[in-house]
Motif scaffolding. Structure first.
Motif, PDB file in Angstrom:
ATOM      1  N   ASP A  59      -0.970  -3.784  -7.209  1.00  0.00           N
ATOM      2  CA  ASP A  59      -1.282  -2.751  -5.951  1.00  0.00           C
ATOM      3  C   ASP A  59       0.173  -3.253  -4.996  1.00  0.00           C
ATOM      4  OD1 ASP A  59      -1.750  -1.610  -3.284  1.00  0.00           O
ATOM      5  OD2 ASP A  59      -3.832  -2.241  -3.613  1.00  0.00           O
ATOM      6  N   GLU A  62      -0.668  -3.622  -1.378  1.00  0.00           N
ATOM      7  CA  GLU A  62      -1.336  -5.213  -1.131  1.00  0.00           C
ATOM      8  C   GLU A  62      -0.193  -6.112  -1.233  1.00  0.00           C
ATOM      9  OE1 GLU A  62      -4.228  -8.168  -3.827  1.00  0.00           O
ATOM     10  OE2 GLU A  62      -4.797  -5.898  -3.291  1.00  0.00           O
ATOM     11  N   GLU A  66       0.862  -8.478   2.296  1.00  0.00           N
ATOM     12  CA  GLU A  66       1.011  -9.881   1.859  1.00  0.00           C
ATOM     13  C   GLU A  66       2.440 -10.409   2.389  1.00  0.00           C
ATOM     14  OE1 GLU A  66       0.138 -13.962   1.244  1.00  0.00           O
ATOM     15  OE2 GLU A  66      -1.035 -12.241   1.349  1.00  0.00           O
TER      16      GLU A  66
END
Length: 90
Positions: A59, A62, A66
């Motif tokens: 992903d 994501e 992060e």
């Protein structure tokens, strides 16, 4: 030959910036010289394009989130090292 500002900044001439087609750079300190190279605006997209077959199940949003969290944590550590308080509303 260029001057380094009191804030440690150096200007990259507009023709060079336009030729590179980016507003981001990497700086590599090689001891006796600095190597400045263009960097992709979105390093995740750049890597994902090169390694698409390996990123099929990742992903990317994501991963971006992060990386941004890690950048903010690094900024906070830098501020704290200088006796400043990190921004609370991030």
């Amino acid at each position: 030959r260029m001057k380094i500002s009191k804030g440690g900044q150096v200007s990259i001439p507009a023709p060079v910036r336009h030729r590179w087609g980016t507003t981001s750079i990497t700086v590599d300190d090689q001891g006796d010289r600095l190597v400045i190279e263009p960097a992709p605006e979105d390093p995740i997209d750049a890597v994902a394009g090169l390694w698409a077959e390996y990123f099929q199940d990742v992903d990317l949003q994501e991963l971006r989130d992060e990386m941004r969290r890690e950048e903010l944590e690094a900024e906070d550590r830098k501020l704290q090292a200088h006796g400043l308080e990190p921004e609370a509303d991030r």
